[in-house]
Design an enzyme around this catalytic site. Structure first.
Site, short mmCIF file in Angstrom:
data_model
loop_
_atom_site.label_atom_id
_atom_site.label_comp_id
_atom_site.label_asym_id
_atom_site.label_seq_id
_atom_site.Cartn_x
_atom_site.Cartn_y
_atom_site.Cartn_z
N HIS A 90 0.85 -1.20 0.00
CA HIS A 90 0.00 0.00 0.00
C HIS A 90 0.88 1.24 0.00
O HIS A 90 1.95 1.27 0.62
CB HIS A 90 -0.92 -0.01 1.23
CG HIS A 90 -2.01 1.02 1.16
ND1 HIS A 90 -1.79 2.35 1.43
CD2 HIS A 90 -3.32 0.90 0.83
CE1 HIS A 90 -2.92 3.02 1.27
NE2 HIS A 90 -3.87 2.16 0.91
N GLU A 160 -3.50 2.01 -7.38
CA GLU A 160 -3.89 3.19 -6.60
C GLU A 160 -2.95 4.35 -6.92
O GLU A 160 -1.85 4.43 -6.36
CB GLU A 160 -3.89 2.87 -5.10
CG GLU A 160 -2.67 2.10 -4.59
CD GLU A 160 -2.51 2.18 -3.09
OE1 GLU A 160 -3.47 2.52 -2.40
OE2 GLU A 160 -1.40 1.92 -2.61
#
Length: 249
Positions: A90, A160
């Site tokens: 992430h 992302e």
């Protein structure tokens, strides 16, 4: 880093009730929740006791199996809590904790070895985008993350764009599709046609009920990694029911 275990239980209950009222088909769109470590046991107990169809995920995992790694949580510990998915790579771990591609690869492998599915996050900053173009950084991150995984390993890819996360300025559906298509083509080169076709590619970055249908109309975007909007059960429920927005649009 949101919600204590009592708040997490309340959120998951409300989400489940909302989806039940909407007669959501979980075979049509799988729904996973990723609570903080301190909430996992409480949410897992709720899911099991009430036989809820939500799937459990973890936000991080240690690359180490066990030992003197104070503060780490191993893949084996997560697997005992019926965790199905584990986020790796992430952007907040890469940026805020200095995790490099080697660390992301090790965490992805640890999750796989414990019988879980790594959800590998890739994405570029605004500076990366300007210097290298839309897909260069995500492609390099993906190749590094899956390099140690065996040929039969299941994994999910989440694109992302760092410049879109929490900004309220999502990438356009066309931008998301451009990178998702490049990621799938890279998977085809790295792992073959079957893996490329079977691997789910998600978009994450200011996803909301107002824009999710546009992303999921794209041929190479298979789902969404939802951030801030997932903290509101009613909004998350509307995102999950994206097909209603597609029909209405």
């Amino acid at each position: 880093m949101h919600l204590d275990h009592l708040q997490a239980i309340a959120l998951v209950q409300k989400l489940s009730w909302g989806l039940k009222d909407a007669r959501h088909d979980y075979a049509d769109a799988e729904v996973a929740v990723f609570p903080p470590f301190t909430d996992l046991r409480s949410v897992q107990t709720l899911l099991a006791a009430d036989k809820l169809s939500l799937v459990l995920g973890a936000q991080d995992v240690s690359p180490h199996e066990s030992g003197a790694y104070t503060g780490d949580v191993s893949a084996a510990m997560l697997a005992k809590l019926d965790v199905r998915y584990v986020l790796t790579g992430h952007s907040e771990r890469r940026g805020g904790h200095g995790e490099d591609d080697e660390t992301v690869a090790a965490k992805s492998l640890a999750a796989h070895r414990a019988g879980m599915v790594p959800m590998i996050c890739v994405g570029e900053t605004a500076e990366d985008l300007e210097a290298h173009g839309a897909a260069a950084i995500p492609l390099a991150q993906l190749a590094a993350a899956i390099a140690p995984l065996p040929a039969d390993a299941e994994f999910v890819v989440a694109y992302e764009p760092v410049w879109a996360i929490g900004s309220g300025q999502a990438a356009t559906a066309e931008q998301a599709e451009e990178v998702a298509r490049a990621l799938r083509e890279s998977l085809r080169d790295l792992r073959g046609d079957e893996v490329a076709a079977a691997t789910r590619i998600l978009y994450g970055g200011s996803v909301a009920s107002q824009n999710v249908a546009g992303f999921l109309r794209q041929p190479n975007v298979d789902g969404a990694l939802v951030g801030g909007a997932s903290l509101r059960a009613d909004e998350f429920s509307r995102i999950v029911q994206f097909r209603k927005h597609v029909t209405a649009a």
